[in-house]
Design a protein around this motif. Structure first.
Motif, PDB file in Angstrom:
ATOM      1  N   GLU A 272      34.124  39.389  23.290  1.00  8.85           N
ATOM      2  CA  GLU A 272      34.141  37.939  23.495  1.00  8.85           C
ATOM      3  C   GLU A 272      34.962  37.572  24.721  1.00  8.85           C
TER       4      GLU A 272
ATOM      5  N   ASP B 168      39.407  44.255  32.770  1.00  4.42           N
ATOM      6  CA  ASP B 168      39.276  44.804  31.421  1.00  4.42           C
ATOM      7  C   ASP B 168      40.115  43.965  30.469  1.00  4.42           C
TER       8      ASP B 168
ATOM      9  N   SER C 198      36.929  33.366  38.222  1.00  5.11           N
ATOM     10  CA  SER C 198      37.943  33.871  39.137  1.00  5.11           C
ATOM     11  C   SER C 198      39.165  32.965  39.109  1.00  5.11           C
TER      12      SER C 198
ATOM     13  N   ARG D 170      39.645  38.329  39.287  1.00 10.12           N
ATOM     14  CA  ARG D 170      38.544  38.577  38.347  1.00 10.12           C
ATOM     15  C   ARG D 170      38.989  39.554  37.264  1.00 10.12           C
ATOM     16  N   LEU D 171      38.431  39.350  36.076  1.00  9.86           N
ATOM     17  CA  LEU D 171      38.798  40.200  34.950  1.00  9.86           C
ATOM     18  C   LEU D 171      38.259  41.608  35.140  1.00  9.86           C
TER      19      LEU D 171
ATOM     20  N   ARG E 121      37.272  42.019  21.904  1.00 11.59           N
ATOM     21  CA  ARG E 121      37.266  42.342  23.332  1.00 11.59           C
ATOM     22  C   ARG E 121      35.977  41.888  23.987  1.00 11.59           C
TER      23      ARG E 121
ATOM     24  N   LEU F  56      35.448  39.450  27.382  1.00 13.01           N
ATOM     25  CA  LEU F  56      34.659  39.851  28.554  1.00 13.01           C
ATOM     26  C   LEU F  56      33.524  38.870  28.802  1.00 13.01           C
ATOM     27  N   ARG F  57      32.903  38.385  27.732  1.00 17.13           N
ATOM     28  CA  ARG F  57      31.768  37.456  27.877  1.00 17.13           C
ATOM     29  C   ARG F  57      32.223  36.131  28.489  1.00 17.13           C
TER      30      ARG F  57
ATOM     31  N   ALA G  97      34.958  35.409  30.194  1.00 14.32           N
ATOM     32  CA  ALA G  97      35.569  35.523  31.522  1.00 14.32           C
ATOM     33  C   ALA G  97      34.613  36.035  32.591  1.00 14.32           C
ATOM     34  N   GLU G  98      33.399  36.417  32.204  1.00 15.61           N
ATOM     35  CA  GLU G  98      32.438  36.941  33.182  1.00 15.61           C
ATOM     36  C   GLU G  98      32.152  35.900  34.269  1.00 15.61           C
ATOM     37  N   GLY G  99      32.322  36.289  35.502  1.00 18.55           N
ATOM     38  CA  GLY G  99      32.048  35.398  36.625  1.00 18.55           C
ATOM     39  C   GLY G  99      33.177  34.435  36.949  1.00 18.55           C
TER      40      GLY G  99
END
Length: 315
Positions: free
Chosen positions: A6, A45, A15, A42-43, A4, A8-9, A11-13
């Motif tokens: 990875e 979760d 859109s 944007r992600l 999880r 989040l990392r 997909a950060e930023g």
């Protein structure tokens, strides 16, 4: 299985653009990933779960996990009510009909996933192929990807996303099944001739090393660790897989002539893989255009992001 953290990392930023609050699910051969995207794309979760084993009920069990993903997101993020879902699956996929035609690794045939999921989730559901969706995300969201490009994902099986002239090729769901392409590779055990999946998929690399060394490993990344530790059998098995991938890339270069071939999957992080495939490819080409070789910019999260894109534009 991709963690999880990875997801989040990566997909950060990022859109996907405006659209419905959406559930996106990527069904892999060994692991399933889910993402909740908000109305800005944007992600919010992410969740992961093991993929059910290949049995007669695998398709039903996969759909039950997807329903659990939806329930968990709904409970944890009440401010983001899900309005649409997109699911990408392995094998041969009829996107227009919403059917999983065949999955060699998970065992289903002719499963009407879209209609069954729409009924169980009470949502509009879009269905596509996992690697084709990963390729779309890579082609559209990673800078400087040319209009003529191929993405090969090395996972439980091997498949490709093919873009020609800026258009993603589907051919009714049958395009890109390169895992069944026959290659000939000289190995320590003699000449191998057969489907590339049987020598270069992540599962085959682990299996071949375990059989040859007598040491059981959990996956191909364990074999790569053994390569780094100087294990001669691991080096042989890995080199044979790389040579096979070079052979497939040469066939793709002859037929499609991409400017770039992108390698995805967990092994794509290894410089040995990229350098080896490029060398094996170069040794096989003569007058053909030599494509550049690079790793997937979105890594193992590309399929999940590609699923999210389906809720913005079905393509």
């Amino acid at each position: 299985m991709t963690a999880r953290a990875e997801i989040l990392r990566v997909a950060e930023g990022l859109s996907l653009g405006p659209g419905p609050v959406a559930l996106a699910v990527d069904v892999g051969g060994t692991g399933m990933k889910a993402a909740l995207f908000d109305s800005a794309g944007r992600l919010v979760d992410a969740l992961t779960a093991p993929t059910p084993e290949c049995t007669q009920s695998a398709a039903s069990e996969v759909m039950a996990v997807i329903a659990d993903f939806r329930s968990t997101f709904a409970a944890d993020h009440e401010g983001h009510p899900i309005a649409e879902a997109a699911v990408v699956i392995p094998g041969i996929v009829d996107e227009a009909g919403g059917t999983g035609i065949h999955s060699a690794n998970l065992g289903w045939r002719n499963v009407p996933f879209r209609s069954l999921l729409s009924e169980s989730l009470n949502l509009e559901v879009r269905l596509s192929h996992d690697v084709r969706s990963a390729g779309r995300a890579e082609f559209e969201l990673v800078e400087d990807t040319p209009d003529d490009a191929v993405m090969i994902t090395i996972g439980t099986g091997i498949a490709a996303a093919i873009r020609v002239g800026g258009r993603l090729i589907s051919a009714g769901g049958y395009a890109g099944e390169v895992g069944f392409t026959e290659v000939s590779v000289d190995t320590a055990e003699g000449l191998f001739r057969g489907p590339i999946e049987h020598i270069a998929s992540a599962s085959s690399i682990a299996k071949r090393y375990s059989q040859r060394s007598g040491t059981a490993v959990a996956g191909s990344l364990d074999v790569l660790d053994a390569v780094h530790a100087g294990d001669p059998i691991a080096r042989q098995v890995f080199a044979e897989a790389v040579d096979g991938l070079g052979a497939v890339c040469a066939q793709i270069a002859a037929v499609v002539a991409p400017e770039t071939i992108i390698l995805g999957g967990g092994l794509s992080g290894a410089d040995e893989l990229l350098d080896g495939v490029e060398a094996a490819l170069r040794s096989r080409l003569d007058f053909h255009q030599m494509p550049s070789i690079r790793r997937a910019g979105l890594g193992p999260v590309a399929g999940l992001i590609g699923a999210g894109l389906l809720t913005r534009d079905p393509a």
